[in-house]
Write an enzyme that holds these catalytic residues in place. Structure first.
Site, PDB file in Angstrom:
ATOM      1  N   LYS A 158       5.827  15.847  -6.166  1.00  0.00           N
ATOM      2  CA  LYS A 158       6.757  15.003  -5.370  1.00  0.00           C
ATOM      3  C   LYS A 158       7.970  14.916  -6.228  1.00  0.00           C
ATOM      4  O   LYS A 158       8.144  15.706  -7.251  1.00  0.00           O
ATOM      5  CB  LYS A 158       6.081  13.436  -5.304  1.00  0.00           C
TER       6      LYS A 158
ATOM      7  N   LYS B 179       2.791  14.843   3.443  1.00  0.00           N
ATOM      8  CA  LYS B 179       2.740  13.491   3.077  1.00  0.00           C
ATOM      9  C   LYS B 179       3.986  12.654   3.386  1.00  0.00           C
ATOM     10  O   LYS B 179       4.952  13.022   2.839  1.00  0.00           O
ATOM     11  CB  LYS B 179       2.210  13.078   1.738  1.00  0.00           C
TER      12      LYS B 179
END
EC number: 4.2.3.153
Length: 234
Positions: free
Chosen positions: A27, A85
């Site tokens: 991320k 995601k």
């Protein structure tokens, strides 16, 4: 519970992997709670993890832009992510959530049916004016998503437990399982939350700050990953 650890670069990914994380999640905190990193970073992490763990990648905190989200999801899949995601940050209705997730799932599964799509709601949904996580399992199942998650949308040190209590998180977990989905809980979790998480019974817990010593802006520490792995196995 499986442990998902979120590094931001190649070096942290090595630490997370060697520390025993079950899933290595790429991320970019500079771009938000589920901020997207670059395709080459995902490739780098995939290379250094070298098959020891599956790779997850966030594609952003998304408002209602199904086309943009679908392209981002495909990009993460092509770059090597096994879990893709997305955060439903500014999604106002179940209909918007369904279309967004359906298109993302189509983009990913059309490329590789073995890859998994993760839909994340936010425990602090009221303060960011977004959809309740409790509505996600039914919508996600209809869209063909594999995992539903709850995280905090605003990273100001407040935990998911400050916005959803044990009973609500247990309901979220049970709804996910009733719809045939895996579920994950994240959002400034702390070591002292582990007994409550064990009672709730999520399939996955997601962390970054916890294994950085409490400040997600600093680097992941291998000894803290190892400590968390050990405590999750007790």
């Amino acid at each position: 519970m499986k442990l998902l650890v979120s590094p931001i670069n190649r070096e942290e990914a090595i630490i997370a992997s060697l520390g025993g994380a079950d899933i290595v999640d790429v991320k970019n905190p500079k771009e938000g709670s589920l901020g997207a990193n670059f395709p080459w970073v995902i490739r780098d992490v995939k290379e250094v993890v070298n098959g020891r763990q599956p790779i997850s990648a966030t594609i952003g905190d998304f408002n209602y832009k199904p086309g943009t989200a679908s392209l981002a999801a495909l990009g993460a899949a092509v770059a090597g992510a096994d879990y893709i995601k997305v955060g439903l940050y500014d999604i106002q209705t179940e209909a918007q959530a369904l279309e967004l997730l359906t298109k993302i799932t189509l983009a990913v599964k059309d490329y590789d049916p073995s890859k998994k799509v993760v839909a994340s709601g936010y425990s602090d949904y009221k303060r960011i004016n977004s959809i309740s996580p409790l509505l996600l399992p039914a919508v996600a199942a209809e869209a063909g998503v594999d995992v539903v998650m709850v995280d905090t949308g605003i990273k100001d040190g407040k935990s998911t437990f400050e916005f959803m209590d044990e009973q609500e998180l247990k309901e979220f977990t049970d709804l996910a399982h009733e719809h045939g989905l895996e579920n994950a809980i994240a959002g400034s979790l702390k070591f002292e939350d582990l007994p409550v998480l064990e009672r709730i019974g999520p399939d996955i817990i997601g962390v970054r700050g916890m294994v950085c010593g409490g400040d997600r802006r600093t680097a992941i520490r291998q000894e803290l990953v190892e400590k968390l792995v050990a405590e999750c196995q007790i």
